[in-house]
Scaffold this motif. Structure first.
Motif, PDB file in Angstrom:
ATOM      1  N   SER A 145      39.888  33.029  30.988  1.00 55.63           N
ATOM      2  CA  SER A 145      40.493  33.910  29.923  1.00 55.63           C
ATOM      3  C   SER A 145      40.370  33.110  28.635  1.00 55.63           C
ATOM      4  O   SER A 145      40.632  32.178  28.229  1.00 55.63           O
ATOM      5  CB  SER A 145      42.108  33.901  30.364  1.00 55.63           C
TER       6      SER A 145
ATOM      7  N   ALA B 279      40.968  36.993  24.406  1.00 57.38           N
ATOM      8  CA  ALA B 279      41.548  38.036  25.005  1.00 57.38           C
ATOM      9  C   ALA B 279      40.569  38.818  25.827  1.00 57.38           C
ATOM     10  O   ALA B 279      40.780  39.877  26.163  1.00 57.38           O
ATOM     11  CB  ALA B 279      41.928  39.090  23.888  1.00 57.38           C
ATOM     12  N   GLU B 280      39.812  37.988  26.513  1.00 54.53           N
ATOM     13  CA  GLU B 280      38.799  38.548  27.738  1.00 54.53           C
ATOM     14  C   GLU B 280      39.075  37.930  28.861  1.00 54.53           C
ATOM     15  O   GLU B 280      39.221  36.466  28.776  1.00 54.53           O
ATOM     16  CB  GLU B 280      37.422  38.379  26.947  1.00 54.53           C
ATOM     17  N   ASN B 281      38.478  38.428  29.989  1.00 52.64           N
ATOM     18  CA  ASN B 281      38.655  37.550  31.195  1.00 52.64           C
ATOM     19  C   ASN B 281      37.137  37.705  31.681  1.00 52.64           C
ATOM     20  O   ASN B 281      36.562  38.648  31.744  1.00 52.64           O
ATOM     21  CB  ASN B 281      39.238  38.447  32.156  1.00 52.64           C
ATOM     22  N   LEU B 282      36.375  36.466  31.582  1.00 52.83           N
ATOM     23  CA  LEU B 282      35.189  36.385  31.649  1.00 52.83           C
ATOM     24  C   LEU B 282      34.377  35.561  32.798  1.00 52.83           C
ATOM     25  O   LEU B 282      35.232  34.509  33.464  1.00 52.83           O
ATOM     26  CB  LEU B 282      34.560  35.675  30.178  1.00 52.83           C
TER      27      LEU B 282
ATOM     28  N   CYS C  25      29.456  34.218  31.174  1.00 50.44           N
ATOM     29  CA  CYS C  25      29.893  34.793  29.786  1.00 50.44           C
ATOM     30  C   CYS C  25      30.700  33.930  29.018  1.00 50.44           C
ATOM     31  O   CYS C  25      30.602  33.908  27.854  1.00 50.44           O
ATOM     32  CB  CYS C  25      30.525  36.227  30.081  1.00 50.44           C
ATOM     33  N   THR C  26      31.472  33.012  29.860  1.00 47.05           N
ATOM     34  CA  THR C  26      32.443  32.190  28.737  1.00 47.05           C
ATOM     35  C   THR C  26      31.656  31.166  28.330  1.00 47.05           C
ATOM     36  O   THR C  26      31.649  30.957  27.025  1.00 47.05           O
ATOM     37  CB  THR C  26      33.178  31.436  30.002  1.00 47.05           C
TER      38      THR C  26
ATOM     39  N   ALA D   5      30.238  32.866  25.262  1.00 43.54           N
ATOM     40  CA  ALA D   5      31.137  33.084  24.242  1.00 43.54           C
ATOM     41  C   ALA D   5      31.491  31.885  23.476  1.00 43.54           C
ATOM     42  O   ALA D   5      31.876  32.021  22.374  1.00 43.54           O
ATOM     43  CB  ALA D   5      32.424  33.778  24.911  1.00 43.54           C
TER      44      ALA D   5
ATOM     45  N   CYS E 215      34.567  41.178  34.896  1.00 47.49           N
ATOM     46  CA  CYS E 215      34.391  40.234  33.780  1.00 47.49           C
ATOM     47  C   CYS E 215      34.164  41.406  32.746  1.00 47.49           C
ATOM     48  O   CYS E 215      33.432  42.234  32.618  1.00 47.49           O
ATOM     49  CB  CYS E 215      33.096  39.708  33.812  1.00 47.49           C
ATOM     50  N   THR E 216      34.899  40.906  31.583  1.00 46.09           N
ATOM     51  CA  THR E 216      34.820  41.960  30.272  1.00 46.09           C
ATOM     52  C   THR E 216      33.728  41.621  29.515  1.00 46.09           C
ATOM     53  O   THR E 216      33.989  42.095  28.290  1.00 46.09           O
ATOM     54  CB  THR E 216      36.196  42.133  29.777  1.00 46.09           C
ATOM     55  N   GLY E 217      33.074  40.742  29.721  1.00 45.98           N
ATOM     56  CA  GLY E 217      32.057  40.348  28.870  1.00 45.98           C
ATOM     57  C   GLY E 217      30.853  41.507  28.534  1.00 45.98           C
ATOM     58  O   GLY E 217      30.975  42.420  29.191  1.00 45.98           O
ATOM     59  N   ASP E 218      30.391  41.435  27.255  1.00 42.56           N
ATOM     60  CA  ASP E 218      29.354  42.708  26.878  1.00 42.56           C
ATOM     61  C   ASP E 218      28.439  42.949  28.006  1.00 42.56           C
ATOM     62  O   ASP E 218      27.632  42.130  28.205  1.00 42.56           O
ATOM     63  CB  ASP E 218      28.763  42.144  25.391  1.00 42.56           C
TER      64      ASP E 218
END
Length: 237
Positions: free
Chosen positions: A6, A9-12, A16-17, A20, A92-95
């Motif tokens: 986390s 504000a994203e769960n990645l 992706c973490t 980011a 995952c809410t990554g792009d």
């Protein structure tokens, strides 16, 4: 087991973490497993990674475990067999990522999911496509998230022919053959688990959905006069 993080504000997912973190200017060691790399970055910044109450997820990633992953299913109809209100995973809410954190992979495409439904549950191609689409709408977009009850529940939402199987010369043979007409009133369809009268069929003439137990007919108009070829009797010898 840590399956994601986390952060901001994203769960990645782990990949992706790391992206980011680097995009935010945090130096992350390369060539290491994601947890080791993130722990190394935390140590460099003086963050106690094991004490999640000591820092904010907006500043540094907090681990997400398998047990924490839950996705609520709000579109699955209630009161039907096979209803599952949640699945134990999160995307995952990554792009443009969309991986499931626990599974570690994306859901199959609509075409691929249709093939899975068709082959695994022996559905006709058109019905398999409709069922796959409904499962995706319900949030059950990966084969790990649904079972035969969910497939039958989805099949019940779409017009299709009643179908079942019969043993051929049982018990001498275990060969089965498909049948399209029930032998008794409550016999269930193998596709949706419902009896004949609960089905909606597609008319071969107008292609419209028609209740199986209802009446449906078409008038066929013939223009002009029907002519018959004259057949002369054979002469006797």
């Amino acid at each position: 087991m840590i399956v994601g993080y986390s952060y901001a504000a994203e769960n990645l997912c782990p990949s992706c973490t790391l992206k980011a973190m680097r995009a935010s200017g945090i130096t992350v060691p390369r060539g290491k497993a994601h947890e080791d790399a993130i722990r190394g970055a935390a140590a460099t910044l003086g963050i106690d990674f094991d004490d999640q109450h000591s820092y904010d997820q907006g500043d540094f990633p907090k681990p997400v475990t398998e047990q924490q992953c839950v996705t609520e299913l709000t579109e699955v109809p209630d009161g039907e067999p096979g209803v599952r209100h949640a699945i134990s995973d999160e995307r995952c809410t990554g792009d443009k990522c969309g991986k499931w954190l626990v599974l570690g992979e994306k859901s199959p495409t609509e075409a691929a999911l249709t093939r899975v439904v068709r082959d695994s549950y022996e559905l006709p191609k058109v019905l398999a496509r409709d069922v796959a689409g409904t499962l995706r709408e319900w949030g059950l977009s990966h084969p790990e998230f649904f079972d035969g009850d969910n497939v039958k529940q989805a099949a019940a939402q779409h017009p299709h022919d009643w179908s079942s199987y019969r043993f051929v010369d049982y018990p001498k043979s275990h060969e089965v053959r498909p049948i399209s007409t029930p032998d008794y009133e409550t016999e269930e369809c193998v596709h949706c688990g419902r009896p004949w009268e609960d089905h909606t069929l597609i008319c071969d003439v107008c292609k419209e959905p028609v209740p199986a137990a209802g009446k449906h007919s078409h008038e066929i108009h013939v223009q002009g006069q029907i002519k018959f070829r004259e057949v002369k009797p054979k002469e006797r010898a």
